[in-house]
Design a protein around this motif. Sequence first.
Motif, PDB file in Angstrom:
ATOM      1  N   THR A  98      19.270  42.021  18.001  1.00 26.02           N
ATOM      2  CA  THR A  98      19.420  43.296  18.692  1.00 26.02           C
ATOM      3  C   THR A  98      18.109  44.056  18.587  1.00 26.02           C
ATOM      4  O   THR A  98      17.362  43.888  17.629  1.00 26.02           O
ATOM      5  N   GLU A  99      17.842  44.864  19.608  1.00 25.68           N
ATOM      6  CA  GLU A  99      16.652  45.705  19.615  1.00 25.68           C
ATOM      7  C   GLU A  99      17.046  47.087  20.097  1.00 25.68           C
ATOM      8  O   GLU A  99      17.810  47.226  21.055  1.00 25.68           O
ATOM      9  N   ALA A 100      16.485  48.090  19.464  1.00 19.70           N
ATOM     10  CA  ALA A 100      16.680  49.453  19.931  1.00 19.70           C
ATOM     11  C   ALA A 100      15.915  49.613  21.246  1.00 19.70           C
ATOM     12  O   ALA A 100      14.959  48.894  21.514  1.00 19.70           O
ATOM     13  N   THR A 101      16.344  50.546  22.069  1.00 16.84           N
ATOM     14  CA  THR A 101      15.640  50.864  23.309  1.00 16.84           C
ATOM     15  C   THR A 101      15.232  52.343  23.224  1.00 16.84           C
ATOM     16  O   THR A 101      15.728  53.068  22.356  1.00 16.84           O
ATOM     17  N   PRO A 102      14.364  52.799  24.113  1.00 16.24           N
ATOM     18  CA  PRO A 102      14.017  54.229  24.102  1.00 16.24           C
ATOM     19  C   PRO A 102      15.224  55.130  24.382  1.00 16.24           C
ATOM     20  O   PRO A 102      15.199  56.305  24.066  1.00 16.24           O
ATOM     21  N   ASN A 103      16.270  54.569  24.959  1.00 15.49           N
ATOM     22  CA  ASN A 103      17.491  55.317  25.236  1.00 15.49           C
ATOM     23  C   ASN A 103      18.442  55.151  24.052  1.00 15.49           C
ATOM     24  O   ASN A 103      18.938  54.051  23.806  1.00 15.49           O
ATOM     25  N   PRO A 104      18.729  56.221  23.297  1.00 12.73           N
ATOM     26  CA  PRO A 104      19.586  56.081  22.113  1.00 12.73           C
ATOM     27  C   PRO A 104      21.025  55.653  22.427  1.00 12.73           C
ATOM     28  O   PRO A 104      21.725  55.166  21.547  1.00 12.73           O
ATOM     29  N   ALA A 105      21.448  55.791  23.667  1.00 12.45           N
ATOM     30  CA  ALA A 105      22.801  55.398  24.052  1.00 12.45           C
ATOM     31  C   ALA A 105      22.856  53.945  24.524  1.00 12.45           C
ATOM     32  O   ALA A 105      23.889  53.490  24.999  1.00 12.45           O
ATOM     33  N   THR A 106      21.761  53.211  24.395  1.00 14.25           N
ATOM     34  CA  THR A 106      21.691  51.837  24.885  1.00 14.25           C
ATOM     35  C   THR A 106      21.064  50.933  23.837  1.00 14.25           C
ATOM     36  O   THR A 106      20.093  51.305  23.196  1.00 14.25           O
ATOM     37  N   LEU A 107      21.642  49.744  23.678  1.00 15.75           N
ATOM     38  CA  LEU A 107      21.127  48.757  22.737  1.00 15.75           C
ATOM     39  C   LEU A 107      20.937  47.435  23.486  1.00 15.75           C
ATOM     40  O   LEU A 107      21.731  47.079  24.358  1.00 15.75           O
ATOM     41  N   LYS A 108      19.859  46.728  23.145  1.00 16.52           N
ATOM     42  CA  LYS A 108      19.516  45.467  23.797  1.00 16.52           C
ATOM     43  C   LYS A 108      19.951  44.312  22.893  1.00 16.52           C
ATOM     44  O   LYS A 108      19.655  44.302  21.702  1.00 16.52           O
ATOM     45  N   PHE A 109      20.658  43.333  23.479  1.00 11.63           N
ATOM     46  CA  PHE A 109      21.134  42.152  22.747  1.00 11.63           C
ATOM     47  C   PHE A 109      20.445  40.917  23.304  1.00 11.63           C
ATOM     48  O   PHE A 109      20.437  40.700  24.522  1.00 11.63           O
ATOM     49  N   LEU A 110      19.856  40.117  22.425  1.00 15.87           N
ATOM     50  CA  LEU A 110      19.141  38.897  22.812  1.00 15.87           C
ATOM     51  C   LEU A 110      19.897  37.691  22.257  1.00 15.87           C
ATOM     52  O   LEU A 110      19.780  37.375  21.077  1.00 15.87           O
ATOM     53  N   PRO A 111      20.668  36.997  23.121  1.00 14.73           N
ATOM     54  CA  PRO A 111      21.481  35.885  22.620  1.00 14.73           C
ATOM     55  C   PRO A 111      20.706  34.602  22.350  1.00 14.73           C
ATOM     56  O   PRO A 111      21.275  33.637  21.859  1.00 14.73           O
ATOM     57  N   GLY A 112      19.407  34.576  22.678  1.00 19.03           N
ATOM     58  CA  GLY A 112      18.634  33.361  22.474  1.00 19.03           C
ATOM     59  C   GLY A 112      18.932  32.311  23.536  1.00 19.03           C
ATOM     60  O   GLY A 112      18.610  31.140  23.372  1.00 19.03           O
ATOM     61  N   LYS A 113      19.570  32.724  24.602  1.00 21.33           N
ATOM     62  CA  LYS A 113      19.901  31.856  25.726  1.00 21.33           C
ATOM     63  C   LYS A 113      19.586  32.599  27.011  1.00 21.33           C
ATOM     64  O   LYS A 113      19.510  33.812  27.036  1.00 21.33           O
ATOM     65  N   VAL A 151       9.258  47.229  31.412  1.00 17.34           N
ATOM     66  CA  VAL A 151      10.551  47.900  31.363  1.00 17.34           C
ATOM     67  C   VAL A 151      11.627  46.944  30.844  1.00 17.34           C
ATOM     68  O   VAL A 151      12.531  47.346  30.117  1.00 17.34           O
ATOM     69  N   ALA A 152      11.523  45.654  31.181  1.00 11.39           N
ATOM     70  CA  ALA A 152      12.478  44.660  30.681  1.00 11.39           C
ATOM     71  C   ALA A 152      12.405  44.560  29.158  1.00 11.39           C
ATOM     72  O   ALA A 152      13.414  44.313  28.501  1.00 11.39           O
ATOM     73  N   GLN A 153      11.210  44.777  28.606  1.00  3.59           N
ATOM     74  CA  GLN A 153      11.070  44.770  27.144  1.00  3.59           C
ATOM     75  C   GLN A 153      11.953  45.830  26.503  1.00  3.59           C
ATOM     76  O   GLN A 153      12.416  45.673  25.385  1.00  3.59           O
ATOM     77  N   ASP A 154      12.184  46.936  27.236  1.00  2.00           N
ATOM     78  CA  ASP A 154      13.018  48.021  26.735  1.00  2.00           C
ATOM     79  C   ASP A 154      14.473  47.885  27.172  1.00  2.00           C
ATOM     80  O   ASP A 154      15.268  48.795  26.970  1.00  2.00           O
ATOM     81  N   GLY A 155      14.828  46.770  27.825  1.00  2.00           N
ATOM     82  CA  GLY A 155      16.220  46.521  28.188  1.00  2.00           C
ATOM     83  C   GLY A 155      16.652  47.104  29.512  1.00  2.00           C
ATOM     84  O   GLY A 155      17.831  47.348  29.731  1.00  2.00           O
ATOM     85  N   GLY A 156      15.702  47.314  30.417  1.00  2.00           N
ATOM     86  CA  GLY A 156      16.060  47.888  31.713  1.00  2.00           C
ATOM     87  C   GLY A 156      15.361  47.210  32.860  1.00  2.00           C
ATOM     88  O   GLY A 156      14.742  46.169  32.704  1.00  2.00           O
ATOM     89  N   ASP A 157      15.458  47.842  34.012  1.00  2.00           N
ATOM     90  CA  ASP A 157      14.798  47.331  35.205  1.00  2.00           C
ATOM     91  C   ASP A 157      14.559  48.488  36.159  1.00  2.00           C
ATOM     92  O   ASP A 157      15.276  49.489  36.128  1.00  2.00           O
ATOM     93  N   ASP A 187      16.977  37.106  29.903  1.00  2.00           N
ATOM     94  CA  ASP A 187      17.367  36.590  28.588  1.00  2.00           C
ATOM     95  C   ASP A 187      17.914  37.680  27.671  1.00  2.00           C
ATOM     96  O   ASP A 187      17.873  37.566  26.451  1.00  2.00           O
ATOM     97  N   PHE A 188      18.437  38.751  28.272  1.00  2.26           N
ATOM     98  CA  PHE A 188      18.983  39.833  27.443  1.00  2.26           C
ATOM     99  C   PHE A 188      20.168  40.505  28.118  1.00  2.26           C
ATOM    100  O   PHE A 188      20.378  40.388  29.324  1.00  2.26           O
ATOM    101  N   ILE A 189      20.942  41.199  27.291  1.00  2.00           N
ATOM    102  CA  ILE A 189      22.077  41.998  27.737  1.00  2.00           C
ATOM    103  C   ILE A 189      21.860  43.390  27.161  1.00  2.00           C
ATOM    104  O   ILE A 189      21.607  43.529  25.960  1.00  2.00           O
ATOM    105  N   THR A 190      21.935  44.396  27.994  1.00  2.00           N
ATOM    106  CA  THR A 190      21.815  45.765  27.521  1.00  2.00           C
ATOM    107  C   THR A 190      23.184  46.413  27.656  1.00  2.00           C
ATOM    108  O   THR A 190      23.819  46.324  28.705  1.00  2.00           O
ATOM    109  N   VAL A 191      23.644  47.046  26.582  1.00  2.00           N
ATOM    110  CA  VAL A 191      24.951  47.713  26.589  1.00  2.00           C
ATOM    111  C   VAL A 191      24.733  49.200  26.336  1.00  2.00           C
ATOM    112  O   VAL A 191      24.009  49.584  25.417  1.00  2.00           O
TER     113      VAL A 191
END
Length: 191
Positions: free
Chosen positions: A5-20, A134-140, A60-64
Amino acid sequence: MFIQTEATPNPATLKFLPGKEVLTQGTADFRDAEAAGQASPLAGRLFEIPGVTGVFFGYDFITVSKDGPDWQHLKPAILGAIMEHFMSGAPVMAVGGHAAAAHADVTGEFFDEADTEIVATIKELLDTRVRPAVAQDGGDITFRGYENGTVFLHMKGACAGCPSSTATLKHGIQNLLRHFVPEVEHVEQVS
């Protein structure tokens, strides 16, 4: 399976990297449970977790995104749902679901035909310089239109509703586009 998991600049959003690989091409952005459930078994499963308000798939990521509960309470349920989904072998997108999500990405573009060359340059800069960062931060960020010197962009994933998105648009992207495309005067966000 190990999911980072990685934090994003948005505190209400978290980035998940499943390795797939999550999506082989394009992105998918879900903001309501019904649309998510129809288009993606994984997004539907994530929306079943109380507090989840948005799901975004990248290569390669999911942002929730969430409202309410702290990440420490939500994270275990989200990790479990992602892990169960990938272990089951089920597809990320329902049959035809990704086509609908990808189609939503390209509809609604507007610009004058005389500006086709300018728009091509803007899109290339967005694809090569802005979207990877922007993808590094979990967005587009996707191009929506160009009119009278103003570029209209749509922010998705962690970028949607991020407190620093205005600064990203006005200082980062606007300055970059102005530098390479003198015709660009402003950058605006559209939904």
